[in-house]
Scaffold this motif. Structure first.
Motif, short mmCIF file in Angstrom:
data_model
loop_
_atom_site.label_atom_id
_atom_site.label_comp_id
_atom_site.label_asym_id
_atom_site.label_seq_id
_atom_site.Cartn_x
_atom_site.Cartn_y
_atom_site.Cartn_z
N PRO A 168 0.84 -1.15 0.13
CA PRO A 168 -0.05 0.09 0.01
C PRO A 168 0.87 1.71 -0.05
N THR A 169 0.57 2.48 -0.18
CA THR A 169 0.70 3.48 -0.27
C THR A 169 1.39 4.04 1.12
N GLU A 170 0.75 4.16 1.68
CA GLU A 170 0.77 3.99 2.89
C GLU A 170 0.46 2.73 3.78
N MET A 171 1.79 2.53 5.09
CA MET A 171 1.66 1.58 5.79
C MET A 171 1.07 2.34 7.40
N VAL A 172 -0.12 1.08 7.34
CA VAL A 172 -0.98 1.60 8.52
C VAL A 172 -0.49 0.50 10.09
N THR A 173 -0.77 1.79 11.26
CA THR A 173 -0.27 0.44 12.79
C THR A 173 -1.81 -0.03 13.08
N ASN A 174 -1.18 -0.63 14.02
CA ASN A 174 -2.21 -0.80 14.69
C ASN A 174 -2.72 0.20 15.53
N MET A 175 -2.22 0.64 15.78
CA MET A 175 -2.41 1.88 16.31
C MET A 175 -2.56 3.34 15.75
N GLN A 176 -2.51 3.43 14.97
CA GLN A 176 -2.95 4.02 14.29
C GLN A 176 -4.61 3.90 13.63
N GLN A 177 -4.09 2.65 13.38
CA GLN A 177 -6.25 2.18 12.65
C GLN A 177 -6.98 2.13 13.73
N ASN A 237 -7.60 4.10 16.17
CA ASN A 237 -8.54 5.79 15.65
C ASN A 237 -9.34 5.60 13.83
N LEU A 238 -8.44 4.70 13.43
CA LEU A 238 -10.04 5.10 11.80
C LEU A 238 -11.05 4.21 12.04
N ASN A 239 -10.98 2.95 13.09
CA ASN A 239 -12.43 2.02 13.18
C ASN A 239 -13.84 2.58 13.41
N VAL A 240 -13.88 3.37 14.71
CA VAL A 240 -14.70 4.15 14.87
C VAL A 240 -14.23 5.82 15.22
N ASP A 241 -14.82 6.69 14.50
CA ASP A 241 -15.31 7.65 14.87
C ASP A 241 -15.96 7.99 16.28
N ALA A 242 -15.88 7.97 17.58
CA ALA A 242 -16.91 8.32 18.89
C ALA A 242 -17.55 9.60 18.34
N THR A 243 -17.27 10.59 18.13
CA THR A 243 -18.00 11.31 17.81
C THR A 243 -19.12 11.55 16.71
N THR A 244 -18.71 10.39 14.81
CA THR A 244 -19.75 11.08 13.99
C THR A 244 -20.20 9.25 14.01
N GLY A 245 -19.39 8.48 14.05
CA GLY A 245 -19.53 6.92 13.82
C GLY A 245 -18.82 6.73 12.10
N LYS A 246 -18.29 6.99 11.91
CA LYS A 246 -17.77 6.88 10.84
C LYS A 246 -16.22 6.08 10.92
N SER A 247 -16.24 5.27 10.04
CA SER A 247 -15.15 4.40 10.19
C SER A 247 -14.32 4.50 8.94
N ILE A 248 -12.67 3.95 8.93
CA ILE A 248 -12.33 3.72 7.58
C ILE A 248 -12.00 2.17 7.43
N ASN A 249 -12.17 1.74 6.66
CA ASN A 249 -11.40 0.66 6.21
C ASN A 249 -10.15 0.20 5.60
N VAL A 250 -9.57 -0.03 6.58
CA VAL A 250 -7.80 0.16 5.93
C VAL A 250 -7.42 -1.01 5.03
N ILE A 251 -6.41 -0.27 3.91
CA ILE A 251 -5.70 -1.24 2.71
C ILE A 251 -4.54 -1.98 4.13
N ARG A 252 -3.79 -2.84 4.72
CA ARG A 252 -3.20 -2.93 4.93
C ARG A 252 -2.24 -4.13 4.41
N LYS A 253 -0.70 -3.85 5.01
CA LYS A 253 0.60 -5.27 4.73
C LYS A 253 0.23 -6.26 5.73
N PHE A 254 0.56 -7.52 5.84
CA PHE A 254 0.55 -8.16 7.14
C PHE A 254 1.75 -9.20 6.08
N ALA A 255 2.27 -9.29 7.11
CA ALA A 255 3.53 -10.64 6.81
C ALA A 255 3.12 -11.94 7.38
N GLY A 256 3.59 -12.04 5.85
CA GLY A 256 3.13 -13.79 5.48
C GLY A 256 1.43 -13.78 4.79
#
Length: 185
Positions: free
Chosen positions: A29-38, A40-59
């Protein structure tokens, strides 16, 4: 993502999450996202909006990670496969019951319509789209005088149908209601 949706629909069904799915021919992916970064993207507590991330995992390679909708605070429509299953059922039932607009609004038409919808939903239940050990635990269909219609509805040519389904996730009934305008008595 459209290709992932199409592949999951074809291979597994619209009720399966287009997540944890490998992206073919994608190196990184063009941006590598860590567990910690993700987190905050799962569910925004205020708006409820979520971002489904494209990530690279070993294996595992590069995969789609997440299947939430923009309605993250909504218990019924939080997950993509639940929303898509209900859209699929609603559109399928509407198209399959178009014939009723030329039928009398009576018990025979209601029974035929109910049986047809129940057969369709039983097939979905057998395919694993609905929760429940038996069909009656997975869905219900209501149509008829005293159930979904009044005498006035019948006189005005409305046939109202109610369908309740227990999506695999969340495992609780979500209700669809729609109506057909039939010939008036």
């Amino acid at each position: 993502m459209a290709g992932i949706y199409a592949r999951v629909d074809f291979e597994r069904g619209v009720w399966k999450a287009p997540a944890n799915v490998s992206l073919r021919l994608v190196k990184d992916p063009t941006e590598m996202v860590t567990n910690m970064q993700q987190e905050n993207l799962n569910v925004d507590a205020t708006t409820g909006k979520s971002i489904n991330v494209i990530r690279k995992f070993a294996g595992k390679g590069v995969i789609v990670w997440g299947a939430r909708t923009l309605a993250g605070n909504d218990n019924e429509w939080r997950y993509v496969p639940v929303r898509r299953l209900f859209i699929f059922v609603e559109e399928s039932v509407k198209k399959a019951t178009e014939f009723v607009v030329f039928e009398p609004n009576d018990a025979n038409t209601w029974l035929r319509t109910k049986a047809m919808i129940e057969n369709f939903l039983t097939g979905l239940w057998r395919d694993g789209a609905l929760a429940g050990a038996k069909p009656e635990q997975a869905f219900y269909v209501k149509v008829g005088l005293g159930q979904t219609m009044t005498a006035l509805d019948i006189l005005e040519g409305r046939m109202n149908i109610e369908i309740g389904m227990a999506a695999v996730r969340p495992a609780e009934f979500i209700i669809l209601k729609f109506s057909h305008k039939l010939q008036e008595s």
